[in-house]
Design a protein around this motif. Structure first.
Motif, short mmCIF file in Angstrom:
data_model
loop_
_atom_site.label_atom_id
_atom_site.label_comp_id
_atom_site.label_asym_id
_atom_site.label_seq_id
_atom_site.Cartn_x
_atom_site.Cartn_y
_atom_site.Cartn_z
N VAL A 29 89.70 41.16 30.87
CA VAL A 29 90.69 40.16 30.45
C VAL A 29 91.52 40.70 29.29
O VAL A 29 92.75 40.61 29.27
N VAL A 30 90.85 41.28 28.30
CA VAL A 30 91.54 41.83 27.13
C VAL A 30 92.54 42.91 27.56
O VAL A 30 93.70 42.92 27.14
N ALA A 31 92.08 43.81 28.42
CA ALA A 31 92.95 44.90 28.88
C ALA A 31 94.15 44.36 29.65
O ALA A 31 95.29 44.83 29.48
N VAL A 62 92.70 38.23 20.68
CA VAL A 62 91.67 37.75 19.75
C VAL A 62 90.77 36.72 20.43
O VAL A 62 91.11 36.16 21.48
N ASP A 63 89.62 36.44 19.78
CA ASP A 63 88.78 35.34 20.20
C ASP A 63 89.17 34.11 19.38
O ASP A 63 90.11 34.15 18.58
N ARG A 64 88.45 33.02 19.57
CA ARG A 64 88.82 31.79 18.86
C ARG A 64 88.68 31.93 17.35
O ARG A 64 89.54 31.46 16.60
N ALA A 65 87.60 32.57 16.91
CA ALA A 65 87.41 32.75 15.48
C ALA A 65 88.52 33.62 14.88
O ALA A 65 88.97 33.38 13.75
N GLY A 66 88.98 34.61 15.63
CA GLY A 66 90.07 35.45 15.16
C GLY A 66 91.36 34.68 15.02
O GLY A 66 92.13 34.87 14.07
N LEU A 135 99.60 36.81 18.89
CA LEU A 135 98.18 36.59 19.13
C LEU A 135 97.99 36.01 20.53
O LEU A 135 98.63 35.01 20.88
N LEU A 136 97.13 36.62 21.32
CA LEU A 136 96.74 36.10 22.63
C LEU A 136 95.26 35.77 22.57
O LEU A 136 94.44 36.64 22.25
#
Length: 336
Positions: A29-31, A62-66, A135-136
């Protein structure tokens, strides 16, 4: 006046980690989001005619915390002049009073960020130095894609198209960042905190019904004038991004119509509590910005073409007012 560490900690707990994924799926997903953002730059340029310089405003998956941490940092920058003004007006509290007050405001901001952190798919942060950043939010993209049963690859590119359009808007028109900063400063200069204490309790019913929002209650007449200008800008940016998504989509995203229909339905909120919170936070007004801004952009482009429409990016004086968003012909008459 704000315990930012507490706000981030609370928000991260409220937002949670997101849907369960394997390490391989998360990496894929990130890639794909990074690839989709890079691919979208050319698609946005070809459709809009806006040329963004290379290697500006990085793309971060990023993740949610990011996302929470990034927005807490952004809030701190935006709120700094407001906090300084409040401190100068009220005096800086000391000791236990200071600790309790900063914890309370940290909790309020933490709740807001936690609620949004589980929902936001992506965001362009124009205030991050030197030229902003995109930010994604990978877990939210996965969550919504599963929730609306969208094709994973189509949905990820669809999200990237919208968010990359925002990145192009700001990097192709660098003056826009400074203009928004000036508007935020004007809001701070006109702040009147007593308005909330005097009007808030009596208007809770209006907030719940969706007739107003906390933001509008906090606004003095001077702030409302600036807020109208901000609303005009944000309606333009969001509506323009929606038009780009729908304009580019059919050529590269086979299931774009299905995604749009499902996503529009989801934008209304998924439950009673969710809908109430959206009203409290003024998110229903944000949804209206998408709709009204898209109508404005489509009307102007249909009437004069994309090249003439792009006059809107010339400077602050060519941006539409809130009234002109609702009356595109008035903008055409004034600017073109």
């Amino acid at each position: 006046m704000v315990d930012w560490d507490f706000a981030v900690s609370l928000a991260s707990r409220i937002a949670g980690d997101g849907p369960d994924t394997t390490s391989a799926e998360a990496a894929a997903v990130v890639a794909e989001l990074r690839e989709g953002a890079a691919r979208s730059t050319g698609l946005v340029r070809d459709f809009t005619g806006l040329v963004a310089p290379e290697d500006t405003a990085p793309v971060l998956v990023v993740d949610r915390a990011g996302w929470v941490q990034a927005n807490a940092d952004g809030f701190a920058r935006i709120l700094e002049p407001i906090i300084e003004k409040l401190a100068a007006r009220k005096g800086v509290p000391q000791g236990l009073s200071s600790a309790i007050g900063s914890r309370v405001t940290g909790a309020e901001i933490g709740f807001l960020l936690g609620f949004l952190g589980s929902k936001v798919l992506g965001q362009f942060d124009p205030f991050h130095d030197p030229a902003g950043r995109l930010l994604l939010v990978a877990p939210n993209v996965v969550h919504v894609q599963r929730e609306i049963s969208a094709d994973p690859h189509d949905f990820r590119l669809w999200v990237c198209l919208h968010e990359e359009t925002h990145r192009v808007q700001f990097t192709a028109n660098p003056w826009l960042r400074g203009h928004l900063t000036d508007l935020m400063q004007s809001m701070a200069d006109a702040i009147e905190p007593r308005a909330f204490l005097e009007e808030g309790p009596r208007k809770i019913g209006e907030i719940i019904r969706g007739d107003t929002s906390i933001v509008e209650i906090l606004s003095s007449p001077e702030q409302r004038e600036v807020l109208d200008r901000v609303t005009g800008v944000m309606s333009l940016l969001e509506g323009h991004a929606d038009v780009v998504m729908d304009g580019v989509g059919p050529s590269v995203i086979p299931s774009v119509e299905s995604i749009r229909a499902s996503f529009n339905q989801r934008r209304g909120g998924v439950g009673t509590l969710d809908r109430i919170l959206r009203r409290l936070l003024g998110l229903d007004a944000k949804m209206a910005q998408y709709r009204e801004g898209a109508v404005f952009v489509r009307h102007v482009v249909d009437k004069v073409g994309m090249t003439e429409f792009n006059t809107v990016w010339s400077g602050p004086d060519t941006l539409p007012s809130r009234a002109e968003i609702l009356d595109p012909d008035a903008w055409i008459a004034r600017v073109l």
